[in-house]
Design an enzyme around this catalytic site. Structure first.
Site, PDB file in Angstrom:
ATOM      1  CB  SER A 198      -3.125  -1.056  -2.172  1.00 61.46           C
ATOM      2  OG  SER A 198      -4.148  -0.438  -1.439  1.00 61.46           O
ATOM      3  CG  HIS A 241      -1.870   1.196   1.194  1.00 62.07           C
ATOM      4  ND1 HIS A 241      -2.969   1.231   0.364  1.00 62.07           N
ATOM      5  CD2 HIS A 241      -1.861   2.376   1.858  1.00 62.07           C
ATOM      6  CE1 HIS A 241      -3.607   2.382   0.524  1.00 62.07           C
ATOM      7  NE2 HIS A 241      -2.944   3.094   1.432  1.00 62.07           N
ATOM      8  CB  SER A 242       1.042   4.310   0.322  1.00 59.83           C
ATOM      9  OG  SER A 242       1.379   5.667   0.114  1.00 59.83           O
ATOM     10  CB  VAL A 243       5.953   4.357  -0.092  1.00 59.00           C
ATOM     11  CG1 VAL A 243       5.974   3.829   1.330  1.00 59.00           C
ATOM     12  CG2 VAL A 243       7.358   4.387  -0.664  1.00 59.00           C
ATOM     13  N   GLY A 302       3.519  -0.218  -2.140  1.00 64.23           N
ATOM     14  CA  GLY A 302       3.223  -0.761  -3.458  1.00 64.23           C
ATOM     15  C   GLY A 302       4.399  -0.636  -4.403  1.00 64.23           C
TER      16      GLY A 302
END
Length: 253
Positions: free
Chosen positions: A120, A92-94, A96
């Protein structure tokens, strides 16, 4: 200098399973605790693991790593025992972006790929961002963290706690700020991009370019919530992940 006894594992098993292994990467400043709520909702055929990066939770004493290529290389050095069964990656976010580059590092080093990559709340890797959060002065940096709504308010308002977590937060944002995308052949696994309907930082137009990074099929899923829908819409996110992993699970007799 840290001794061997001071170091903690890179991979934490949140729930044991007898089939596919799902390796999860948290957002900036996060740790394995983000995924400890998942095991109650997933199939027993899936083992849930979380990457425990230096500088947080059980590895708080270790200096964080702010260079993405060094990070995935160090993780690849120790990951081989966890590649003994089919695996998928979720970030998720970084996280990802780290998961994506980690998948490419595994392909280069070991000739293996995940069966599925979930990115994500994460813009496609070739999209540059001039908003270099890691370089902001402390006051501005903390104000941006408040706007992101990802760091608990009780931590943001606790001076001593922020002194502990600030280097880790800066290092995590540096992973993206200093990243430069290098063109390689697309991954052969499917990629699913997840987004929040109210996420103003990572809109749909930043997610759809992920389709160019796979020859194995691409899907875009949107969930209720802002950038941290992975927490507020957790049940729906987990349900989608399990649905997409179903073809890779062994049928029960």
């Amino acid at each position: 200098m840290l001794t061997a006894a001071d170091r903690r594992p890179w991979i934490v098993t949140c729930r044991r399973g007898d089939g596919l292994r799902l390796i999860c990467f948290p957002y900036a400043g996060g740790g394995p605790s983000l995924f400890r709520g998942w095991p109650l909702e997933v199939s027993q055929q899936v083992e849930i693991c979380a990457v425990q990066l230096p500088g947080r939770e059980a590895r708080m004493k270790e200096p964080p790593i702010g260079d993405l290529r060094r990070l995935v290389a160090e993780l690849a050095d120790v990951i081989e025992p966890s590649l003994d069964r089919p695996f998928a990656l979720f970030g998720h976010s970084v996280g990802g972006l780290v998961a994506f580059e980690f998948a490419r590092e595994l392909r280069r080093r070991y000739g293996v790929e995940p069966v599925h990559l979930f990115v994500s709340g994460c813009p496609a890797p070739e999209l540059t961002d001039d908003d270099r959060l890691s370089e902001l002065p402390d006051g501005e940096f903390l104000e941006r963290m408040r706007r992101f709504n990802g760091t608990p308010r009780e931590i943001l308002e606790h001076t001593e706690m922020m002194e502990l977590v600030l280097p880790t937060l800066r290092a995590d944002f540096s992973l993206r700020d200093t990243y430069r995308h290098r063109t390689e052949s697309p991954l052969g696994c499917a990629i699913s991009a997840f987004g929040g309907m109210a996420d103003r930082a990572v809109a749909v137009d930043k997610l759809t370019p992920w389709s160019a990074h796979t020859t194995g099929g691409f899907q875009l899923w949107l969930f209720q919530g802002d950038h941290f829908f992975v927490r507020t819409a957790q049940a729906a996110v987990v349900e989608a992940v399990m649905l997409l992993l179903q073809p890779h699970m062994s049928p029960r007799l």
